[in-house]
Design a protein around this motif. Sequence first.
Motif, PDB file in Angstrom:
ATOM      1  N   LEU A  85     -14.830 -22.213  73.083  1.00  0.00           N
ATOM      2  CA  LEU A  85     -13.693 -22.971  73.601  1.00  0.00           C
ATOM      3  C   LEU A  85     -12.381 -22.408  73.073  1.00  0.00           C
ATOM      4  N   ALA A  86     -12.345 -22.048  71.802  1.00  0.00           N
ATOM      5  CA  ALA A  86     -11.138 -21.445  71.230  1.00  0.00           C
ATOM      6  C   ALA A  86     -10.857 -20.085  71.863  1.00  0.00           C
ATOM      7  N   ALA A  87     -11.903 -19.313  72.110  1.00  0.00           N
ATOM      8  CA  ALA A  87     -11.726 -18.003  72.740  1.00  0.00           C
ATOM      9  C   ALA A  87     -11.231 -18.136  74.167  1.00  0.00           C
ATOM     10  N   LEU A  88     -11.661 -19.180  74.863  1.00  0.00           N
ATOM     11  CA  LEU A  88     -11.202 -19.399  76.235  1.00  0.00           C
ATOM     12  C   LEU A  88      -9.702 -19.652  76.277  1.00  0.00           C
ATOM     13  N   VAL A  89      -9.179 -20.344  75.283  1.00  0.00           N
ATOM     14  CA  VAL A  89      -7.733 -20.569  75.201  1.00  0.00           C
ATOM     15  C   VAL A  89      -7.023 -19.282  74.801  1.00  0.00           C
ATOM     16  N   ALA A  90      -7.633 -18.521  73.892  1.00  0.00           N
ATOM     17  CA  ALA A  90      -7.001 -17.306  73.387  1.00  0.00           C
ATOM     18  C   ALA A  90      -6.914 -16.201  74.427  1.00  0.00           C
ATOM     19  N   VAL A  91      -7.711 -16.278  75.492  1.00  0.00           N
ATOM     20  CA  VAL A  91      -7.717 -15.205  76.476  1.00  0.00           C
ATOM     21  C   VAL A  91      -6.366 -15.086  77.181  1.00  0.00           C
ATOM     22  N   PHE A  92      -5.565 -16.157  77.179  1.00  0.00           N
ATOM     23  CA  PHE A  92      -4.258 -16.122  77.825  1.00  0.00           C
ATOM     24  C   PHE A  92      -3.188 -15.514  76.919  1.00  0.00           C
ATOM     25  N   ALA A  93      -3.474 -15.392  75.653  1.00  0.00           N
ATOM     26  CA  ALA A  93      -2.481 -14.856  74.715  1.00  0.00           C
ATOM     27  C   ALA A  93      -2.607 -13.351  74.534  1.00  0.00           C
ATOM     28  N   VAL A  94      -3.623 -12.749  75.116  1.00  0.00           N
ATOM     29  CA  VAL A  94      -3.836 -11.308  74.965  1.00  0.00           C
ATOM     30  C   VAL A  94      -3.861 -10.648  76.336  1.00  0.00           C
ATOM     31  N   GLY A  96      -4.947  -6.739  78.633  1.00  0.00           N
ATOM     32  CA  GLY A  96      -5.663  -5.478  78.687  1.00  0.00           C
ATOM     33  C   GLY A  96      -7.057  -5.548  78.097  1.00  0.00           C
ATOM     34  N   ALA A  97      -7.375  -4.559  77.264  1.00  0.00           N
ATOM     35  CA  ALA A  97      -8.709  -4.464  76.679  1.00  0.00           C
ATOM     36  C   ALA A  97      -9.030  -5.654  75.780  1.00  0.00           C
ATOM     37  N   ALA A  98      -8.001  -6.243  75.186  1.00  0.00           N
ATOM     38  CA  ALA A  98      -8.233  -7.400  74.318  1.00  0.00           C
ATOM     39  C   ALA A  98      -8.813  -8.566  75.105  1.00  0.00           C
ATOM     40  N   GLY A 103     -13.297 -12.116  76.483  1.00  0.00           N
ATOM     41  CA  GLY A 103     -14.264 -12.538  77.489  1.00  0.00           C
ATOM     42  C   GLY A 103     -15.689 -12.264  77.045  1.00  0.00           C
ATOM     43  N   GLY A 104     -15.912 -11.118  76.404  1.00  0.00           N
ATOM     44  CA  GLY A 104     -17.229 -10.816  75.866  1.00  0.00           C
ATOM     45  C   GLY A 104     -17.646 -11.790  74.784  1.00  0.00           C
ATOM     46  N   LEU A 105     -16.684 -12.215  73.965  1.00  0.00           N
ATOM     47  CA  LEU A 105     -16.975 -13.190  72.916  1.00  0.00           C
ATOM     48  C   LEU A 105     -17.409 -14.526  73.522  1.00  0.00           C
ATOM     49  N   ILE A 106     -16.729 -14.947  74.585  1.00  0.00           N
ATOM     50  CA  ILE A 106     -17.106 -16.197  75.261  1.00  0.00           C
ATOM     51  C   ILE A 106     -18.524 -16.101  75.815  1.00  0.00           C
ATOM     52  N   ALA A 107     -18.828 -14.964  76.446  1.00  0.00           N
ATOM     53  CA  ALA A 107     -20.165 -14.769  76.995  1.00  0.00           C
ATOM     54  C   ALA A 107     -21.224 -14.772  75.895  1.00  0.00           C
ATOM     55  N   ALA A 172     -10.523 -11.283  84.258  1.00  0.00           N
ATOM     56  CA  ALA A 172      -9.430 -11.688  83.359  1.00  0.00           C
ATOM     57  C   ALA A 172      -8.194 -10.816  83.508  1.00  0.00           C
ATOM     58  N   ARG A 173      -8.356  -9.552  83.954  1.00  0.00           N
ATOM     59  CA  ARG A 173      -7.192  -8.671  84.108  1.00  0.00           C
ATOM     60  C   ARG A 173      -6.235  -9.171  85.192  1.00  0.00           C
ATOM     61  N   THR A 174      -6.729  -9.981  86.117  1.00  0.00           N
ATOM     62  CA  THR A 174      -5.880 -10.492  87.203  1.00  0.00           C
ATOM     63  C   THR A 174      -5.238 -11.828  86.858  1.00  0.00           C
ATOM     64  N   TRP A 175      -5.552 -12.379  85.688  1.00  0.00           N
ATOM     65  CA  TRP A 175      -5.005 -13.683  85.331  1.00  0.00           C
ATOM     66  C   TRP A 175      -3.606 -13.535  84.743  1.00  0.00           C
ATOM     67  N   PRO A 176      -2.746 -14.538  84.949  1.00  0.00           N
ATOM     68  CA  PRO A 176      -1.413 -14.484  84.331  1.00  0.00           C
ATOM     69  C   PRO A 176      -1.507 -14.699  82.838  1.00  0.00           C
ATOM     70  N   GLY A 177      -0.505 -14.199  82.119  1.00  0.00           N
ATOM     71  CA  GLY A 177      -0.445 -14.385  80.675  1.00  0.00           C
ATOM     72  C   GLY A 177       0.593 -15.426  80.304  1.00  0.00           C
ATOM     73  N   MET A 178       0.604 -15.815  79.054  1.00  0.00           N
ATOM     74  CA  MET A 178       1.555 -16.828  78.591  1.00  0.00           C
ATOM     75  C   MET A 178       2.997 -16.358  78.694  1.00  0.00           C
TER      76      MET A 178
END
Length: 225
Positions: A85-94, A96-98, A103-107, A172-178
């Motif tokens: 759950l924390a990683a799902l929130v963090a995906v918007f703060a990074v 590219g490759a991060a 995403g791999g961590l969530i999986a 995730a590469r197509t998602w907007p960032g913060m």
Amino acid sequence: MSSPVPQPSTLAEPAAESTSRRRSAGRGSLLLALASGVLGAAVVLLASGKTWQEGSAPFAAGGMPVEVSGQQVTGVPGALALVGLAALVAVFAVRGAARLLVGGLIALCGAGALAAALLSLGDTSALDAAAATASGLSRTTVTGASTSAWPGVCAAGAGLLLLAGAVALLRARTWPGMSNRYGRATPNGARSTRPTRAAASSAGEGRPEDLWKALDRGEDPTEAP
């Protein structure tokens, strides 16, 4: 006879439609990942607090009922659900490759929680420990052990979390960032809201007045420079 001058709106339509489709697909995958990730983590946490196994501990001339929760059987699913759950929130703060790493961590969190829930189905060690505590005998073995439906519910929630991680890896590469709305990043790390020179030039080339001025000068605006 001169060729017809294409209208700026006609030239921009295919690019606008393509951009709109990409944004729509990005929003759809984002909503899917958020919904499945949050719901999956919530289901895992809820199921972990419920009774997973029941049995009877021999005591005197009869038996003493004992039961254990999911947290007593294995604390892995609940812990991984919180990390996912924390990683799902963090995906918007990074970016590219991060984002792929997050995403791999969530999986991985979803896969680990799923494996832990399934492996617990045949493990009665926690129930035996509860029976030993209840009876006061260290080598007591529980009898009549049964498993509730909550481990399956936990596995289903872990599957949703795994789905969220898979979607994040793929889209995730197509998602907007913060920080998208603050403009372009400058070399010193600051954000700039002014368009670049190339963007300003390309934005002005297709204006109707520029096309007519080119025709007045005897130039063909349809030819590449």
